[in-house]
Scaffold this motif. Structure first.
Motif, short mmCIF file in Angstrom:
data_model
loop_
_atom_site.label_atom_id
_atom_site.label_comp_id
_atom_site.label_asym_id
_atom_site.label_seq_id
_atom_site.Cartn_x
_atom_site.Cartn_y
_atom_site.Cartn_z
N PHE A 1 -71.90 19.72 -11.64
CA PHE A 1 -71.08 20.48 -11.42
C PHE A 1 -71.15 18.72 -10.36
O PHE A 1 -71.22 17.80 -10.21
N PRO A 2 -69.51 18.96 -9.80
CA PRO A 2 -68.64 17.40 -9.16
C PRO A 2 -69.65 17.13 -7.47
O PRO A 2 -70.06 18.46 -7.45
N HIS A 3 -70.19 16.17 -7.82
CA HIS A 3 -70.67 16.31 -6.19
C HIS A 3 -69.40 15.26 -5.23
O HIS A 3 -68.56 15.09 -5.73
N ARG A 4 -69.44 14.98 -4.09
CA ARG A 4 -68.61 15.06 -2.82
C ARG A 4 -68.15 13.60 -2.85
O ARG A 4 -67.01 13.36 -2.41
N VAL A 5 -69.00 12.67 -3.60
CA VAL A 5 -69.11 11.50 -3.88
C VAL A 5 -67.92 11.33 -5.20
O VAL A 5 -68.33 11.60 -6.48
N ALA A 6 -67.52 10.51 -5.34
CA ALA A 6 -66.51 11.01 -6.57
C ALA A 6 -67.70 9.73 -8.07
O ALA A 6 -66.96 10.65 -8.55
N TRP A 7 -68.22 9.07 -8.12
CA TRP A 7 -68.82 8.84 -8.75
C TRP A 7 -70.47 9.29 -8.51
O TRP A 7 -71.06 9.09 -9.40
N LYS A 8 -70.42 10.28 -7.88
CA LYS A 8 -71.81 10.74 -8.25
C LYS A 8 -71.66 12.36 -8.89
O LYS A 8 -70.62 13.23 -8.80
N TYR A 9 -72.56 13.40 -9.86
CA TYR A 9 -72.40 14.92 -9.91
C TYR A 9 -73.89 14.84 -9.75
O TYR A 9 -74.78 13.83 -9.63
N TRP A 10 -74.34 16.86 -9.90
CA TRP A 10 -74.84 17.48 -9.97
C TRP A 10 -75.44 17.73 -11.21
O TRP A 10 -74.62 18.21 -11.92
N SER B 1 -82.85 24.07 -15.30
CA SER B 1 -83.84 25.74 -14.92
C SER B 1 -83.47 25.87 -12.95
O SER B 1 -84.09 25.98 -12.62
N GLY B 2 -82.69 25.87 -12.70
CA GLY B 2 -81.87 25.85 -11.34
C GLY B 2 -82.19 24.90 -10.46
O GLY B 2 -82.55 25.51 -9.09
N ILE B 3 -82.87 23.52 -10.99
CA ILE B 3 -83.23 23.19 -9.64
C ILE B 3 -82.05 22.00 -9.36
O ILE B 3 -81.60 21.03 -11.19
N ALA B 4 -81.41 21.39 -8.37
CA ALA B 4 -80.67 20.38 -8.98
C ALA B 4 -81.31 18.51 -8.33
O ALA B 4 -81.97 18.37 -8.28
N TYR B 5 -80.74 18.02 -9.42
CA TYR B 5 -80.73 16.36 -9.29
C TYR B 5 -79.32 15.70 -9.76
O TYR B 5 -78.36 15.98 -9.69
N GLU B 6 -79.23 15.43 -8.20
CA GLU B 6 -78.31 14.49 -7.70
C GLU B 6 -78.22 13.13 -8.75
O GLU B 6 -78.90 12.27 -9.02
N LEU B 7 -76.75 12.77 -10.08
CA LEU B 7 -77.38 11.40 -10.27
C LEU B 7 -75.74 10.74 -10.02
O LEU B 7 -74.39 11.28 -9.75
N SER B 8 -75.75 9.78 -10.35
CA SER B 8 -74.73 8.71 -10.48
C SER B 8 -74.59 7.97 -11.78
O SER B 8 -74.95 7.95 -12.63
N CYS B 9 -72.77 8.02 -11.79
CA CYS B 9 -72.46 7.24 -13.16
C CYS B 9 -72.78 6.15 -12.89
O CYS B 9 -72.29 5.22 -12.26
N ALA B 10 -72.82 5.44 -14.38
CA ALA B 10 -72.97 3.70 -14.33
C ALA B 10 -71.97 3.03 -14.15
O ALA B 10 -70.88 3.11 -14.33
#
Length: 84
Positions: free
Chosen positions: A42-51, A55-64
Motif C-alpha cells: 500500500f502507498p505511504h504519504r512519503v513518495a519513496w516509502k510504502y507499506w 498476516s495483518g501486520i503493517a511494515y513500513e518499507l523504503s525504496c532503495a
C-alpha cells in the motif's frame, strides 16, 4: 486495490492469492498504519516509502535510493521505480 495473478482457463477467470510476503526480520511492525486486508502492498504519504502487510501486520518499507536518487513507490506496478 490488490492485483492478483489471474489466468483465463476454459473461459473462466481464475485468480490465485498472492504469496504470503515475508518481511525481513530487521524491519519492525508499525502500529500507525492499519492494514485494509491481511496481505498486500500500500502507498505511504512519503513518495519513496510504502507499506507491506503480512498476516495483518503493517511494515513500513523504503525504496532503495529513496529521495536522493528520485526512486518512488509505484502502487500500480507494486514496485519501486525511478521518478519521472
Amino acid at each position: 486495490m490488490i492485483n492478483l495473478p489471474c489466468a483465463l482457463v476454459a473461459g473462466a477467470l481464475l485468480c490465485s492469492a498472492p504469496p504470503t510476503p515475508k518481511p525481513t526480520a530487521d524491519v519492525p511492525p508499525v502500529a500507525s498504519f492499519k492494514c485494509p486486508v491481511p496481505h498486500g502492498y500500500f502507498p505511504h504519504r512519503v513518495a519513496w516509502k510504502y507499506w507491506q502487510c503480512a498476516s495483518g501486520i503493517a511494515y513500513e518499507l523504503s525504496c532503495a535510493g529513496n529521495h536522493v536518487t528520485r526512486v518512488v513507490w509505484d502502487q500500480r506496478l507494486l514496485r519501486c521505480r525511478r521518478a519521472r
